[in-house]
Scaffold this motif. Structure first.
Motif, PDB file in Angstrom:
ATOM      1  N   ILE A 199       0.832  -1.207   0.000  1.00 63.72           N
ATOM      2  CA  ILE A 199       0.000   0.000   0.000  1.00 63.72           C
ATOM      3  C   ILE A 199       0.871   1.265   0.000  1.00 63.72           C
ATOM      4  O   ILE A 199       0.504   2.296  -0.575  1.00 63.72           O
ATOM      5  N   GLY A 200       2.020   1.183   0.605  1.00 65.83           N
ATOM      6  CA  GLY A 200       2.879   2.358   0.691  1.00 65.83           C
ATOM      7  C   GLY A 200       3.532   2.759  -0.616  1.00 65.83           C
ATOM      8  O   GLY A 200       3.803   3.941  -0.838  1.00 65.83           O
ATOM      9  N   ASN A 306      -3.143   9.080   2.078  1.00 64.89           N
ATOM     10  CA  ASN A 306      -1.839   9.328   2.684  1.00 64.89           C
ATOM     11  C   ASN A 306      -1.675   8.567   3.993  1.00 64.89           C
ATOM     12  O   ASN A 306      -0.602   8.012   4.274  1.00 64.89           O
ATOM     13  N   TYR A 307      -2.732   8.554   4.815  1.00 66.23           N
ATOM     14  CA  TYR A 307      -2.683   7.808   6.076  1.00 66.23           C
ATOM     15  C   TYR A 307      -2.415   6.334   5.795  1.00 66.23           C
ATOM     16  O   TYR A 307      -1.582   5.694   6.463  1.00 66.23           O
ATOM     17  N   PHE A 312       0.086   1.515   6.582  1.00 70.07           N
ATOM     18  CA  PHE A 312       0.006   0.122   6.166  1.00 70.07           C
ATOM     19  C   PHE A 312       1.109  -0.287   5.198  1.00 70.07           C
ATOM     20  O   PHE A 312       1.045  -1.355   4.592  1.00 70.07           O
ATOM     21  N   ALA A 313       2.114   0.554   5.054  1.00 67.81           N
ATOM     22  CA  ALA A 313       3.244   0.206   4.203  1.00 67.81           C
ATOM     23  C   ALA A 313       3.935  -1.035   4.760  1.00 67.81           C
ATOM     24  O   ALA A 313       4.083  -1.200   5.973  1.00 67.81           O
ATOM     25  N   SER A 314       4.357  -1.920   3.879  1.00 69.77           N
ATOM     26  CA  SER A 314       5.048  -3.139   4.307  1.00 69.77           C
ATOM     27  C   SER A 314       6.504  -2.820   4.645  1.00 69.77           C
ATOM     28  O   SER A 314       7.183  -2.096   3.916  1.00 69.77           O
ATOM     29  N   LEU A 315       6.931  -3.330   5.756  1.00 69.49           N
ATOM     30  CA  LEU A 315       8.290  -3.056   6.223  1.00 69.49           C
ATOM     31  C   LEU A 315       9.271  -4.053   5.626  1.00 69.49           C
ATOM     32  O   LEU A 315       8.934  -5.176   5.350  1.00 69.49           O
TER      33      LEU A 315
END
Length: 315
Positions: A199-200, A306-307, A312-315
């Motif tokens: 998502i990021g 943006n939130y 929810f960006a994958s690390l």
């Protein structure tokens, strides 16, 4: 590509069908909003008011006698798509990608004459593909020409992006790629490939076919770990905007990247499937709960997108 087993996925908060139906669909989706998403024609009209682009509408066939106009309308067209307004799961959709004298060429390469397409329109009007078998309306749309960067990964079908939107927040996404097994359709149950998307960033994470991990497309042979979706932020904002357009709290938003027009909305789904979790290698529940726990929800689609990208960006 890292793979997480279904058992491990459960521990990571995989949403099951019962919980989806009771805690999210029934709770957050007003029944009065369903006709907006169960009818592709109504969807096109309502989202246009909120600045969400869809493929150009060429013709609406509501009555049997209007089918005669189809022959005239299609005379000068090279490509188009015929869809039942109330169809689901890709059923009843016929995509024409070219002409060969008096014949139309389907996405599969098969050739059909005008009488075949007219019979198909008759079947649509009779409700052969509608959700409840009730009389339907046929819509004819401009052909979507997928951006080359994505088209090369798909086999005999336009790849699309499914985004799960919860209370206006895009929480999970996947790219769906057609295969021989899926007969050129982006339907995971029929054998299409699902590629989880970060998502990021819009970059690929994991890929599955029939819920089993894969690293290469079964037909094109291309590696699936380095896909990067164009116009990602714009797509997330478009998906988020569909919340204002429909009022649905939990839905699937299906988009495509057109080579000339950029991101376009294909359709909305008030009961999106759960295979997107397998494609992403992670469950929906933690993200849904994060949105539910927000003390001050974001009011604009851009803020919600943006939130989501940050949270929810994958690390």
């Amino acid at each position: 590509m890292d793979w997480i087993s279904p058992r491990s996925l459960n521990r990571l908060g995989m949403l099951n069908m019962n919980r989806r139906n009771v805690d999210y669909i029934a709770r957050y989706n007003e029944r009065s909003s369903y006709p907006l998403v169960d009818n592709k024609l109504k969807t096109k009209l309502v989202v246009a008011e909120y600045g969400v682009k869809t493929p150009k509408l060429l013709q609406v066939v509501k009555q049997q006698h209007e089918i005669s106009h189809f022959r005239e309308m299609a005379e000068g067209l090279v490509g188009f798509a015929i869809k039942p307004a109330k169809g689901s799961g890709g059923k009843g959709i016929t995509v024409i990608t070219g002409r060969d004298e008096d014949s139309f060429i389907k996405a599969s390469g098969a050739r059909v004459g005008t009488p075949v397409l007219e019979r198909h329109l008759t079947n649509i009007l009779a409700g052969l593909y509608s959700l409840a078998g009730t009389p339907d309306v046929a819509i004819v749309e401009d052909l979507v020409e997928s951006a080359p960067s994505l088209a090369r990964y798909s086999h005999q079908g336009v790849p699309d992006i499914r985004i799960i939107v919860f209370r206006g927040y895009p929480v999970m996404a996947m790219l769906r790629l057609a295969t021989t097994a899926s007969d050129g359709k982006a339907n995971l149950h029929q054998g299409a490939v699902g590629v989880g998307l970060d998502i990021g960033t819009g970059k690929s994470l994991n890929a599955v076919q029939f819920n089993r991990p894969i690293t290469l497309h079964p037909d094109t042979g291309l590696a699936l770990q380095n896909i990067d979706i164009e116009d990602w932020e714009e797509m997330l904002e478009m998906a988020s905007r569909c919340y204002e357009a429909t009022g649905l709290g939990y839905m699937g938003v299906d988009l495509v990247v057109d080579a000339h027009q950029g991101p376009l909305l294909l359709e909305l789904n008030a009961r999106p499937g759960l295979a997107i979790q397998m494609a992403n290698g992670r469950g929906l529940l933690p993200r849904l709960r994060a949105v539910e726990s927000l003390k001050r929800p974001h009011f604009t689609p851009r803020e919600r997108a943006n939130y989501a990208m940050e949270t929810f960006a994958s690390l």
